[in-house]
Write a protein that holds these residues in place. Structure first.
Motif, PDB file in Angstrom:
ATOM      1  N   LEU A  14       0.802  -1.326  -0.124  1.00  0.00           N
ATOM      2  CA  LEU A  14       0.113   0.344  -0.349  1.00  0.00           C
ATOM      3  C   LEU A  14       0.832   1.234   0.089  1.00  0.00           C
ATOM      4  CD1 LEU A  14      -2.682   1.416   0.724  1.00  0.00           C
ATOM      5  CD2 LEU A  14      -2.544   1.309   2.490  1.00  0.00           C
ATOM      6  N   LEU A  15       2.211   1.535   1.172  1.00  0.00           N
ATOM      7  CA  LEU A  15       2.865   2.900   0.697  1.00  0.00           C
ATOM      8  C   LEU A  15       3.328   2.619  -0.473  1.00  0.00           C
ATOM      9  CD1 LEU A  15       3.915   1.902   4.368  1.00  0.00           C
ATOM     10  CD2 LEU A  15       2.095   3.769   3.508  1.00  0.00           C
ATOM     11  N   VAL A  16       4.096   1.979  -0.865  1.00  0.00           N
ATOM     12  CA  VAL A  16       4.536   1.981  -2.247  1.00  0.00           C
ATOM     13  C   VAL A  16       3.948   2.445  -3.583  1.00  0.00           C
ATOM     14  CG1 VAL A  16       5.876   0.144  -4.443  1.00  0.00           C
ATOM     15  CG2 VAL A  16       6.907   0.530  -2.151  1.00  0.00           C
ATOM     16  N   GLY A  17       2.271   1.866  -4.126  1.00  0.00           N
ATOM     17  CA  GLY A  17       1.903   1.704  -3.905  1.00  0.00           C
ATOM     18  C   GLY A  17       0.900   3.565  -4.084  1.00  0.00           C
ATOM     19  N   LYS A  18       1.223   4.329  -2.544  1.00  0.00           N
ATOM     20  CA  LYS A  18       0.803   5.617  -2.230  1.00  0.00           C
ATOM     21  C   LYS A  18       2.476   6.213  -2.944  1.00  0.00           C
ATOM     22  CE  LYS A  18      -2.343   5.293   1.228  1.00  0.00           C
ATOM     23  NZ  LYS A  18      -1.652   6.249   2.962  1.00  0.00           N
ATOM     24  N   ALA A  19       3.173   6.225  -2.467  1.00  0.00           N
ATOM     25  CA  ALA A  19       4.675   6.625  -3.196  1.00  0.00           C
ATOM     26  C   ALA A  19       4.196   6.581  -4.904  1.00  0.00           C
ATOM     27  CB  ALA A  19       6.078   5.863  -3.193  1.00  0.00           C
ATOM     28  N   VAL A  20       4.046   5.457  -5.656  1.00  0.00           N
ATOM     29  CA  VAL A  20       3.762   6.123  -6.974  1.00  0.00           C
ATOM     30  C   VAL A  20       2.992   6.146  -7.591  1.00  0.00           C
ATOM     31  CG1 VAL A  20       3.429   4.153  -9.096  1.00  0.00           C
ATOM     32  CG2 VAL A  20       4.918   3.665  -7.200  1.00  0.00           C
ATOM     33  N   ALA A  21       1.932   6.356  -6.594  1.00  0.00           N
ATOM     34  CA  ALA A  21       0.517   7.383  -7.133  1.00  0.00           C
ATOM     35  C   ALA A  21       0.788   8.601  -6.890  1.00  0.00           C
ATOM     36  CB  ALA A  21      -0.537   7.146  -6.390  1.00  0.00           C
ATOM     37  N   LEU A  23       3.511  10.174  -7.610  1.00  0.00           N
ATOM     38  CA  LEU A  23       4.719  10.567  -9.084  1.00  0.00           C
ATOM     39  C   LEU A  23       4.064  10.388  -9.841  1.00  0.00           C
ATOM     40  CD1 LEU A  23       7.579   7.548  -7.943  1.00  0.00           C
ATOM     41  CD2 LEU A  23       7.781  10.263  -7.152  1.00  0.00           C
ATOM     42  N   LEU A  24       2.693  10.173  -9.811  1.00  0.00           N
ATOM     43  CA  LEU A  24       2.303  10.047 -10.945  1.00  0.00           C
ATOM     44  C   LEU A  24       1.551  11.459 -11.724  1.00  0.00           C
ATOM     45  CD1 LEU A  24       0.165   6.625 -11.403  1.00  0.00           C
ATOM     46  CD2 LEU A  24       2.246   7.341 -12.647  1.00  0.00           C
ATOM     47  N   PRO A  25       1.826  11.670 -13.043  1.00  0.00           N
ATOM     48  CA  PRO A  25       0.888  12.823 -13.245  1.00  0.00           C
ATOM     49  C   PRO A  25      -0.157  13.551 -13.626  1.00  0.00           C
ATOM     50  CG  PRO A  25       1.937  12.111 -15.169  1.00  0.00           C
ATOM     51  CD  PRO A  25       2.219  11.020 -14.071  1.00  0.00           C
ATOM     52  N   PHE A  26      -0.910  12.163 -13.019  1.00  0.00           N
ATOM     53  CA  PHE A  26      -2.605  12.046 -12.844  1.00  0.00           C
ATOM     54  C   PHE A  26      -3.132  11.717 -11.714  1.00  0.00           C
ATOM     55  CE2 PHE A  26      -1.024   8.582 -15.489  1.00  0.00           C
ATOM     56  CZ  PHE A  26      -1.802   7.480 -14.670  1.00  0.00           C
ATOM     57  N   ALA A  27      -4.518  11.961 -11.111  1.00  0.00           N
ATOM     58  CA  ALA A  27      -4.993  10.967 -10.177  1.00  0.00           C
ATOM     59  C   ALA A  27      -5.188   9.482 -11.073  1.00  0.00           C
ATOM     60  CB  ALA A  27      -6.360  12.029  -9.966  1.00  0.00           C
ATOM     61  N   PHE A  28      -4.650   9.186 -10.085  1.00  0.00           N
ATOM     62  CA  PHE A  28      -4.660   7.704 -10.038  1.00  0.00           C
ATOM     63  C   PHE A  28      -4.972   7.165  -7.870  1.00  0.00           C
ATOM     64  CE2 PHE A  28      -4.447   2.925 -10.630  1.00  0.00           C
ATOM     65  CZ  PHE A  28      -5.218   3.282 -11.638  1.00  0.00           C
ATOM     66  N   PRO A  29      -6.051   6.344  -7.862  1.00  0.00           N
ATOM     67  CA  PRO A  29      -5.974   5.594  -6.849  1.00  0.00           C
ATOM     68  C   PRO A  29      -4.944   4.781  -5.647  1.00  0.00           C
ATOM     69  CG  PRO A  29      -8.164   5.256  -7.652  1.00  0.00           C
ATOM     70  CD  PRO A  29      -6.921   5.643  -8.841  1.00  0.00           C
TER      71      PRO A  29
END
Length: 112
Positions: A14-21, A23-29
């Motif tokens: 979950l925390l890695v997913g938050k870090a990747v989200a 960094l993304l230039p668009f909103a993604f859960p």
């Protein structure tokens, strides 16, 4: 000790997913990214199912309790929901029919 390991693996995804989200230039859960990461790790067997099974079972067993605050929050929007109830039911019914047709068609193609 086993539950701590199980929760640590799930929380790390979950925390890695938050870090990747972030960094993304668009909103993604972030939770979806974390789930995809966990799925990938399980599929490639970098994480074994036994490492998260007990923790996942515990979370699933108590999932109904996690939806109580959401349901209580929806009550404050009862007027908005009642105005759009027809559209909500139409969208749900249409989606259900489309999914049933698609799955039926795919099954027919796979069987023949």
């Amino acid at each position: 000790m086993k539950l701590i390991r199980d929760f640590a693996v799930i929380l790390t995804c979950l925390l890695v997913g938050k870090a990747v989200a972030a960094l993304l230039p668009f909103a993604f859960p972030a939770s979806i990214i974390g789930l995809l990461l966990l799925f990938t790790l399980l599929s490639t067997q970098l994480v074994r199912l036994e490492w998260i099974f007990a923790g996942g079972q515990l979370i699933l067993r108590h999932m109904a309790l996690l939806f109580i605050p959401v349901a209580a929050g929806l009550l404050s929007y009862a007027d908005v929901l009642s105005r759009g109830l027809g559209f909500i039911l139409l969208a749900a019914t249409t989606g259900l029919v489309l999914i049933l047709l698609l799955v039926g068609r795919l099954y027919q193609r796979l069987v023949s």
